[in-house]
Scaffold this active site. Structure first.
Site, PDB file in Angstrom:
ATOM      1  N   ARG A  25       0.762  -1.139   0.101  1.00  0.00           N
ATOM      2  CA  ARG A  25      -0.046  -0.035   0.075  1.00  0.00           C
ATOM      3  C   ARG A  25       0.768   1.097  -0.030  1.00  0.00           C
ATOM      4  O   ARG A  25       0.934   1.832  -1.002  1.00  0.00           O
ATOM      5  CB  ARG A  25      -0.868  -0.083   1.156  1.00  0.00           C
ATOM      6  CG  ARG A  25      -2.130   0.957   1.034  1.00  0.00           C
ATOM      7  CD  ARG A  25      -1.809   2.562   1.209  1.00  0.00           C
ATOM      8  NE  ARG A  25      -1.281   2.594   2.685  1.00  0.00           N
ATOM      9  CZ  ARG A  25      -0.643   3.641   3.237  1.00  0.00           C
ATOM     10  NH1 ARG A  25      -0.614   4.925   2.574  1.00  0.00           N
ATOM     11  NH2 ARG A  25      -0.087   3.850   4.506  1.00  0.00           N
ATOM     12  N   ASP A  26       1.560   1.345   0.891  1.00  0.00           N
ATOM     13  CA  ASP A  26       2.411   2.728   1.254  1.00  0.00           C
ATOM     14  C   ASP A  26       3.360   2.776   0.180  1.00  0.00           C
ATOM     15  O   ASP A  26       3.597   3.693  -0.359  1.00  0.00           O
ATOM     16  CB  ASP A  26       2.894   2.866   2.715  1.00  0.00           C
ATOM     17  CG  ASP A  26       3.106   4.347   3.159  1.00  0.00           C
ATOM     18  OD1 ASP A  26       2.747   5.359   2.249  1.00  0.00           O
ATOM     19  OD2 ASP A  26       3.502   4.759   4.353  1.00  0.00           O
ATOM     20  N   CYS A  36       4.464   9.138   0.427  1.00  0.00           N
ATOM     21  CA  CYS A  36       3.013   9.752   0.132  1.00  0.00           C
ATOM     22  C   CYS A  36       2.824  10.530  -0.904  1.00  0.00           C
ATOM     23  O   CYS A  36       3.571  11.612  -1.002  1.00  0.00           O
ATOM     24  CB  CYS A  36       2.460  10.242   1.344  1.00  0.00           C
ATOM     25  SG  CYS A  36       0.717  10.985   1.412  1.00  0.00           S
ATOM     26  N   ASN A  66       9.357   4.178   3.639  1.00  0.00           N
ATOM     27  CA  ASN A  66       9.198   3.703   4.896  1.00  0.00           C
ATOM     28  C   ASN A  66      10.577   2.999   5.266  1.00  0.00           C
ATOM     29  O   ASN A  66      11.450   2.641   4.539  1.00  0.00           O
ATOM     30  CB  ASN A  66       8.274   2.726   4.894  1.00  0.00           C
ATOM     31  CG  ASN A  66       6.726   3.096   4.567  1.00  0.00           C
ATOM     32  OD1 ASN A  66       6.455   3.231   3.336  1.00  0.00           O
ATOM     33  ND2 ASN A  66       6.075   3.473   5.537  1.00  0.00           N
TER      34      ASN A  66
END
Ligand code: COA
Ligand code: ZN
Length: 304
Positions: free
Chosen positions: A13-14, A239, A248
């Site tokens: 996802r991220d 993001c 991340n």
């Protein structure tokens, strides 16, 4: 016995939401399968957001049922920004969702087109509705250190929002350094304050490695008693709505840090390297966190 830490890999996802290369549903499924094969117990696999806002996540409704049928024992969570996202996720069989509340007015506007008050209300309502459906819930408190638009986020704001998310029934509150600007002193200060009011096993942290401090921040969080971490295999991510955010903290860096410091993660480093190999093929570029060169050398010598 070694103490356990729990890692949620958010790469699908991220990590993928911001990639220029389109990633197919089959490729996403293959990545999640490699993560599960490496021993990752929890993966944030996609988001049920507007496909206009994030085209890369448009296949959420196809991906989730495939992951859950192939990997029934994996904790697969999905991000939902509003009630419509929850409805779509529930229809696709979701068992765990995450709401995303930013701690500043401007970040909420940029990310989900709501002000802070509305975003807080919507997050509470979504959590309550999810609980009624029997789902497990996470609540992100994003930009919990600094906001790319408003500067340093007041600690009392983060504290208040985190408590509201607890009251709304979130099983887990994820304190997120969305742009990767935090440093260990700030992490320690904020988490020491939060753990006064919220049980430590309900708190998780989500760091980005923009300034190379991801691992140091994870260590500060460990020292503050936190045992739940988000990370992204290969350090993929960032993001699209938060300028300057890099990926991340890499799952392999976090696993190495934790295991060398006497914690148990249940995750295999060679397994993570297999997942990175696949992600590199898909994204057509070299990936990996700060430890990747050393890990590859160890792998070549069969020392991992
Ligand atoms: N999933 C899919 N479509 C959605 C949706 C969801 N969760 N929520 C709203 N929509 C659709 C609406 O049905 C409407 O569709 P239409 O144009 O075909 O009628 C359209 O999106 C606009 O709806 P609206 O409620 O006015 O939303 P918006 O334009 O204000 O956008 C969000 C709000 C939350 C949907 C959008 O900003 C978003 O998806 N943001 C996600 C950001 C993100 O993923 N950030 C990274 C993770 S932190
Ligand atoms: Zn993030």
């Amino acid at each position: 016995m070694m103490e356990r830490i729990h890692i949620t890999d958010v790469a699908p996802r991220d990590g993928l939401q911001n990639q220029a290369v389109p990633v197919s549903t089959a490729q996403k499924l293959a990545l999640v399968e490699r993560l599960a094969a490496a021993g990752v117990e929890s993966v944030e696999i996609t988001s049920f957001v507007s496909p206009k806002a994030v085209p890369q996540m448009a296949d959420a409704g196809d991906l989730l049922p495939q992951v859950q049928s192939r990997l029934p024992d994996l904790r697969s969570s999905v991000l939902v920004p509003n009630r419509k996202g929850l409805e779509r996720a529930h229809a696709a069989g979701a068992r765990e969702i995450a709401v995303v509340l930013s701690a500043t007015e401007t970040m909420n506007r940029k990310n989900i087109n709501m002000g802070l008050d509305e975003a807080t209300d919507v997050s509470e309502q979504t959590l309550q509705a999810a609980r009624q459906l029997g789902l497990r819930t996470r609540a992100y408190v994003a930009v919990a250190f600094d906001c790319p638009f408003e500067g340093e986020t007041p600690l009392d704001r983060v504290f208040g929002l985190a408590q509201r998310m607890v009251k709304a029934g979130a099983h887990e509150i994820v304190i997120a350094d969305t742009i990767g600007s935090a440093s260990p002193g700030m992490v320690k200060e904020r988490l020491n304050a939060l753990t006064q009011a919220i049980a430590v096993d309900r708190l998780a942290v989500h760091f980005h490695d923009t300034r190379g401090m991801g691992a140091a921040n994870a260590w500060a969080a460990l020292e503050a008693g936190i045992r739940r971490f988000d990370a992204s295999v290969g350090g993929i991510g960032g993001c699209p709505f938060a300028p300057g955010a890099a990926g991340n903290v890499a799952t392999e860096d976090l696993v190495l840090l934790a295991e060398r410091s006497g914690f148990y993660t249940g995750i295999s480093l060679p397994g993570l390297l297999d997942a990175i190999d696949l992600a590199q093929e898909v994204l057509q570029r070299p990936l990996g966190g700060r430890s990747i060169t050393w890990l590859r050398k160890q792998q070549e010598r069969d020392l991992l």
